[in-house]
Design a protein around this motif. Structure first.
Motif, PDB file in Angstrom:
ATOM      1  N   GLU A 182       0.814  -1.220   0.000  1.00  0.00           N
ATOM      2  CA  GLU A 182       0.000   0.000   0.000  1.00  0.00           C
ATOM      3  C   GLU A 182       0.850   1.273   0.000  1.00  0.00           C
ATOM      4  O   GLU A 182       0.346   2.359  -0.250  1.00  0.00           O
ATOM      5  CB  GLU A 182      -0.948  -0.014   1.204  1.00  0.00           C
ATOM      6  N   PHE A 183       2.145   1.125   0.315  1.00  0.00           N
ATOM      7  CA  PHE A 183       3.010   2.303   0.254  1.00  0.00           C
ATOM      8  C   PHE A 183       3.295   2.576  -1.224  1.00  0.00           C
ATOM      9  O   PHE A 183       4.240   2.053  -1.811  1.00  0.00           O
ATOM     10  CB  PHE A 183       4.322   2.063   1.003  1.00  0.00           C
ATOM     11  N   GLY A 184       2.503   3.349  -1.846  1.00  0.00           N
ATOM     12  CA  GLY A 184       2.671   3.695  -3.270  1.00  0.00           C
ATOM     13  C   GLY A 184       2.659   2.433  -4.111  1.00  0.00           C
ATOM     14  O   GLY A 184       2.887   1.345  -3.588  1.00  0.00           O
ATOM     15  N   PRO A 185       2.423   2.533  -5.372  1.00  0.00           N
ATOM     16  CA  PRO A 185       2.433   1.330  -6.201  1.00  0.00           C
ATOM     17  C   PRO A 185       3.870   0.820  -6.374  1.00  0.00           C
ATOM     18  O   PRO A 185       4.740   1.599  -6.746  1.00  0.00           O
ATOM     19  CB  PRO A 185       1.865   1.824  -7.544  1.00  0.00           C
ATOM     20  N   PRO A 186       4.128  -0.448  -6.069  1.00  0.00           N
ATOM     21  CA  PRO A 186       5.495  -0.941  -6.249  1.00  0.00           C
ATOM     22  C   PRO A 186       5.874  -0.988  -7.727  1.00  0.00           C
ATOM     23  O   PRO A 186       5.015  -1.269  -8.579  1.00  0.00           O
ATOM     24  CB  PRO A 186       5.454  -2.350  -5.657  1.00  0.00           C
ATOM     25  N   ALA A 187       7.148  -0.722  -8.014  1.00  0.00           N
ATOM     26  CA  ALA A 187       7.626  -0.881  -9.394  1.00  0.00           C
ATOM     27  C   ALA A 187       7.702  -2.364  -9.722  1.00  0.00           C
ATOM     28  O   ALA A 187       7.540  -2.778 -10.871  1.00  0.00           O
ATOM     29  CB  ALA A 187       9.000  -0.234  -9.535  1.00  0.00           C
ATOM     30  N   LEU A 188       7.984  -3.164  -8.693  1.00  0.00           N
ATOM     31  CA  LEU A 188       8.025  -4.612  -8.879  1.00  0.00           C
ATOM     32  C   LEU A 188       7.546  -5.274  -7.596  1.00  0.00           C
ATOM     33  O   LEU A 188       8.023  -4.932  -6.511  1.00  0.00           O
ATOM     34  CB  LEU A 188       9.462  -5.065  -9.172  1.00  0.00           C
ATOM     35  N   ASP A 189       6.597  -6.154  -7.735  1.00  0.00           N
ATOM     36  CA  ASP A 189       6.077  -6.871  -6.572  1.00  0.00           C
ATOM     37  C   ASP A 189       6.352  -8.359  -6.765  1.00  0.00           C
ATOM     38  O   ASP A 189       5.613  -9.050  -7.469  1.00  0.00           O
ATOM     39  CB  ASP A 189       4.561  -6.599  -6.444  1.00  0.00           C
ATOM     40  N   GLY A 190       7.409  -8.820  -6.157  1.00  0.00           N
ATOM     41  CA  GLY A 190       7.782 -10.242  -6.291  1.00  0.00           C
ATOM     42  C   GLY A 190       7.409 -11.040  -5.057  1.00  0.00           C
ATOM     43  O   GLY A 190       7.966 -12.120  -4.838  1.00  0.00           O
ATOM     44  N   LEU A 191       6.494 -10.505  -4.237  1.00  0.00           N
ATOM     45  CA  LEU A 191       6.132 -11.194  -2.996  1.00  0.00           C
ATOM     46  C   LEU A 191       5.200 -12.364  -3.271  1.00  0.00           C
ATOM     47  O   LEU A 191       4.280 -12.249  -4.090  1.00  0.00           O
ATOM     48  CB  LEU A 191       5.429 -10.222  -2.038  1.00  0.00           C
TER      49      LEU A 191
END
Ligand SMILES: Cc1cc2nc3c(=O)[nH]c(=O)nc-3n(C[C@H](O)[C@H](O)[C@H](O)COP(=O)(O)OP(=O)(O)OC[C@H]3O[C@@H](n4cnc5c(N)ncnc54)[C@H](O)[C@@H]3O)c2cc1C
Length: 459
Positions: free
Chosen positions: A287-296
């Protein structure tokens, strides 16, 4: 002067391999991971067993040879090799035995964390190691050992139950809380100063599939992201570890092409709590800003521990500096926000390891590792395979460190020190240093084990 007959006798008594200058394997064997280190030992012994280690220790002491101990060979200062002396190379001593009922592992000194993961993962268990699977268990755990499991389970050295060692007088000792407790205390953070550890016994934890991976944000948000991270990690449950980093996205799979070679900042996450809670726990990161990459996502623990392996291939040129920080103050954030966005390439970077959680529940006098009141351990690393680029990278590392150091807690994690002099070593052990000197005098009065962040024997 080592005479030929004593070399012959020494060689005849070994089960492992003695490598000397002129031997086909010498060039490869004399090197450690850091390609900036160019040393030529006289003898390299790939020990086969404890008896070989004893023979090496005795030979080096009797012949007055400089002695190096090599596990995974990752020490950046290059202590795993030397000029003109003897190297105990534990490479071949990779025996591992997992005891699933008692949740322990016995692993010989030549094992890497990847070897340990390979052995423990089928039992749904894991040891607290580092973040690169090719790092040796020896150097990392003896110096402390921070990684993906620090907040849940403490430092690697906090999980050491016992150690089979060969001391400077060539004797075999099993050190634990009950046997040679002083030596056992010193081994947990005091590095390779006290003995050659031939086998480590670590406690294991029920970690199979974790929820984690990298989450990166736009580098324009560097300062905001760090401020967000310091709040997030302060309130996160101990089951969650998140290492903050300034990195450059590698130009290849699995990263999307538009991010290749882009500077970025973010967190490398490892959550080991109940799987059904994972999404909730990591939600603030998303939720902290849109991630540039979300590999979670869910993944086997060994996969996370291998995720950075390609950043440090054997022979890469490596220059690093580190510092502890009590808190990520606004001043510290400002320094990172200034220098972090100019990480020079995808092999280099900055990592800020949290060293709170379980690592804080050990008192600073319980082990040799003193900085239990520090919240973070920071490391800035400049790596390249091109020697002509290194002066530039070294300048970046030094300027970054010089700006950061005035706000540091004082010393450094010894495994992030290069050759920085006695003062830095003393500062890194603080109040524990005098006791370490006493133990050094008891177990290694002649300072045979001095190719390390050296603790001088008292007196
Ligand atoms: C790519 C990379 C990633 C890293 N990641 C992390 C990380 O995530 N967390 C972390 O805490 N640190 C990390 N480090 C730092 C690491 O802990 C040190 O470099 C450590 O010294 C590596 O251990 P090694 O056994 O591979 O090194 P080696 O060079 O083989 O050994 C280093 C020194 O440790 C001592 N030693 C090693 N084995 C033994 C033994 N069996 N008995 C007695 N003394 C021994 C000796 O003094 C030796 O000179 C990393 C380093 C690199 C280069």
């Amino acid at each position: 002067m080592v005479v030929d007959t004593s070399v012959e006798q020494f060689a005849a008594g070994l089960r492992g391999q003695l490598i000397q200058q002129g031997d086909a394997e010498y060039e490869k064997a004399r090197h450690v991971m850091n390609g900036m280190i160019d040393r030529r030992p006289r003898f390299i012994v790939r020990c086969a067993d404890v008896a070989d280690v004893m023979a090496c220790v005795n030979f080096a002491r009797e012949e007055g040879l400089v002695l190096s101990i090599r596990g995974g060979g990752h020490n950046i200062a290059g202590f795993g090799t030397n000029d003109g002396g003897l190297v105990i190379d534990l490479l071949r001593m990779k025996g591992i035995r997992v005891d699933p009922a008692n949740r322990t592992v016995h692993a010989q000194g030549g094992c890497t964390w990847g070897d340990v993961d390979h052995a423990t993962h089928p039992f749904g268990l894991a040891a607290a190691g580092g973040v690169v699977s090719t790092t040796g268990i020896g150097g990392l755990s003896l110096g402390g050992g921070m990684g993906h499991l620090t907040r849940p389970f403490g430092l690697a050295c906090d999980n050491l139950i016992s150690a089979d060692v060969v001391t400077a007088d060539g004797q075999f000792v099993v050190a634990s809380e009950k046997e040679d407790p002083d030596l056992f205390w010193a081994l947990r953070g005091g590095g390779g100063n006290f003995a050659v550890v031939t086998s480590f016994e670590f406690g294991l934890h029920p970690v199979g599939t974790i929820y984690g991976g990298p989450i990166f944000w736009s580098i324009d948000k560097a300062a905001e992201a760090m401020k967000f991270y310091r709040e997030f990690i302060a309130n996160a449950p101990d089951e969650l570890n998140a290492i903050f980093g300034f990195l450059v996205v590698a130009p290849g799979e699995p990263f999307p092409e538009h991010l290749h070679n882009k500077n970025t900042c973010g967190a490398i996450v490892c959550y080991v709590g109940p799987p059904e809670k994972a999404e909730d726990v990591v939600r603030p990161l998303r939720e902290f800003g849109p991630p540039a990459l979300d590999g979670l996502g869910p993944m086997p623990f060994p996969l996370l521990q291998q995720a950075f392996d390609d950043m440090s291939p054997p022979g890469i040129l490596d220059y690093e500096k580190g510092d502890f920080a009590t808190e990520l103050t606004d001043d510290i954030v400002a320094v990172h926000a200034k220098f972090g966005p100019s990480v020079p390439n995808f092999l280099s970077g900055v990592l800020i390891f949290p060293i709170n959680g379980a690592a804080h529940r050990v008192r600073k006098s319980d082990t040799a590792w003193s900085y239990r009141d520090a919240g973070f351990s920071q490391v800035i690393f400049g790596l390249d395979d091109d020697p002509s680029a290194m002066p530039r990278h070294m300048e970046w590392v030094r300027a970054y460190y010089d700006a950061l150091h005035p706000y540091s807690a004082g010393g450094s994690y010894v495994n992030f020190l290069m050759d920085e002099g006695d003062e830095r070593i003393v500062a890194s052990y603080r109040d524990n240093y005098p006791r370490l000197q006493e133990i050094k005098r008891k177990y290694d009065p002649g300072n045979l084990f001095r190719m390390n962040q050296n603790i001088k024997p008292s007196g």
